[in-house]
Write a protein that holds these residues in place. Structure first.
Motif, PDB file in Angstrom:
ATOM      1  N   LEU A  28     -56.447  31.646  -2.105  1.00 21.12           N
ATOM      2  CA  LEU A  28     -56.317  30.362  -2.794  1.00 21.12           C
ATOM      3  C   LEU A  28     -57.483  30.156  -3.760  1.00 21.12           C
ATOM      4  CD1 LEU A  28     -55.066  28.134   0.160  1.00 21.12           C
ATOM      5  CD2 LEU A  28     -53.800  28.618  -1.938  1.00 21.12           C
ATOM      6  N   LEU A  31     -57.085  31.986  -6.864  1.00 25.18           N
ATOM      7  CA  LEU A  31     -56.115  31.326  -7.756  1.00 25.18           C
ATOM      8  C   LEU A  31     -56.709  30.092  -8.432  1.00 25.18           C
ATOM      9  CD1 LEU A  31     -52.874  31.555  -5.562  1.00 25.18           C
ATOM     10  CD2 LEU A  31     -53.285  32.749  -7.711  1.00 25.18           C
ATOM     11  N   PHE A  33     -58.109  27.358  -6.732  1.00 25.39           N
ATOM     12  CA  PHE A  33     -58.119  26.147  -5.913  1.00 25.39           C
ATOM     13  C   PHE A  33     -59.492  25.971  -5.259  1.00 25.39           C
ATOM     14  CE2 PHE A  33     -53.557  27.265  -5.783  1.00 25.39           C
ATOM     15  CZ  PHE A  33     -53.048  26.078  -6.275  1.00 25.39           C
TER      16      PHE A  33
ATOM     17  N   ARG B  59     -52.309  18.768  -4.821  1.00 29.19           N
ATOM     18  CA  ARG B  59     -52.962  20.079  -4.802  1.00 29.19           C
ATOM     19  C   ARG B  59     -52.433  20.940  -3.664  1.00 29.19           C
ATOM     20  NH1 ARG B  59     -58.927  18.557  -5.022  1.00 29.19           N
ATOM     21  NH2 ARG B  59     -59.197  20.638  -4.155  1.00 29.19           N
ATOM     22  N   GLU B  61     -49.510  20.776  -2.391  1.00 31.27           N
ATOM     23  CA  GLU B  61     -48.159  21.188  -2.768  1.00 31.27           C
ATOM     24  C   GLU B  61     -48.208  22.367  -3.734  1.00 31.27           C
ATOM     25  OE1 GLU B  61     -45.607  17.815  -3.244  1.00 31.27           O
ATOM     26  OE2 GLU B  61     -44.248  18.961  -4.529  1.00 31.27           O
ATOM     27  N   GLU B  62     -49.175  22.336  -4.652  1.00 30.13           N
ATOM     28  CA  GLU B  62     -49.303  23.460  -5.590  1.00 30.13           C
ATOM     29  C   GLU B  62     -49.711  24.737  -4.827  1.00 30.13           C
ATOM     30  OE1 GLU B  62     -51.866  22.604  -8.971  1.00 30.13           O
ATOM     31  OE2 GLU B  62     -51.492  24.654  -9.712  1.00 30.13           O
ATOM     32  N   MET B  63     -50.579  24.575  -3.833  1.00 30.25           N
ATOM     33  CA  MET B  63     -50.965  25.749  -3.010  1.00 30.25           C
ATOM     34  C   MET B  63     -49.745  26.333  -2.300  1.00 30.25           C
ATOM     35  SD  MET B  63     -54.545  24.538  -1.216  1.00 30.25           S
ATOM     36  CE  MET B  63     -55.712  23.507  -2.127  1.00 30.25           C
ATOM     37  N   GLU B  65     -46.595  26.060  -3.288  1.00 29.62           N
ATOM     38  CA  GLU B  65     -45.719  26.682  -4.288  1.00 29.62           C
ATOM     39  C   GLU B  65     -46.225  28.050  -4.712  1.00 29.62           C
ATOM     40  OE1 GLU B  65     -42.953  25.706  -5.903  1.00 29.62           O
ATOM     41  OE2 GLU B  65     -42.685  23.708  -5.069  1.00 29.62           O
ATOM     42  N   ARG B  66     -47.542  28.148  -4.876  1.00 23.33           N
ATOM     43  CA  ARG B  66     -48.085  29.364  -5.474  1.00 23.33           C
ATOM     44  C   ARG B  66     -48.404  30.440  -4.460  1.00 23.33           C
ATOM     45  NH1 ARG B  66     -52.418  28.529  -9.946  1.00 23.33           N
ATOM     46  NH2 ARG B  66     -51.976  30.760 -10.137  1.00 23.33           N
ATOM     47  N   LEU B  67     -48.684  30.068  -3.201  1.00 22.56           N
ATOM     48  CA  LEU B  67     -49.122  31.106  -2.261  1.00 22.56           C
ATOM     49  C   LEU B  67     -48.543  30.974  -0.855  1.00 22.56           C
ATOM     50  CD1 LEU B  67     -51.282  33.533  -2.100  1.00 22.56           C
ATOM     51  CD2 LEU B  67     -52.576  31.900  -0.732  1.00 22.56           C
ATOM     52  N   ASN B  70     -42.801  31.046   0.210  1.00 26.60           N
ATOM     53  CA  ASN B  70     -41.964  31.820  -0.713  1.00 26.60           C
ATOM     54  C   ASN B  70     -40.697  30.988  -0.946  1.00 26.60           C
ATOM     55  OD1 ASN B  70     -39.988  33.432  -1.770  1.00 26.60           O
ATOM     56  ND2 ASN B  70     -40.511  35.237  -0.549  1.00 26.60           N
TER      57      ASN B  70
END
Lengths: 83, 83
Positions: A28, A31, A33, B59, B61-63, B65-67, B70
């Protein structure tokens, strides 16, 4: 008999190394964060029939003791909700 | 800035096979437990600093989505609490 869902959350005790969480945290951060810490846990949602919520919780706790958690390294908590 | 803990729970979407949960369920049944179903999920407790709870949730939620999740096979939910 009533249908309940017992949620058993199993996490590592404080002081037990958690390399998976450490890897996730670093990924994270790579990326972009910013975070102060990350802990991971396993959660089991168990559907079962019981006379009342106390009985459902007792049975879920026994499942945690006997299979879902390793008492040497894990803490666990049980929450019960009517389904 | 306030310290928050965001809890991200990641579970398989309905219809996606979960062999780990199936194995756990059978192991519990072999031990004599009666259960109607079992679903497993991964839970991440993330400590982070944010201006308010909405920013912390965004933030986290973005984590997810991105990592952490899946989107092809996982659903996730985010809950935020002040630390």
């Amino acid at each position: 008999m009533t249908a309940y869902t017992a949620t058993v959350t199993v996490r590592l005790k404080r002081g037990v190394l958690d390399p998976e969480a450490e890897t996730t945290r670093r990924a994270l951060e790579r990326l972009g964060f910013e975070l102060a810490g990350l802990r991971s846990a396993d959660r089991f949602d168990i559907d079962l029939e019981a006379e009342d919520a106390d009985e459902a919780a007792d049975r879920a706790e026994e499942m945690a003791e006997r299979l879902l958690a390793n008492p040497t390294i894990h803490d666990y908590e049980v929450a019960v909700a009517e389904k």
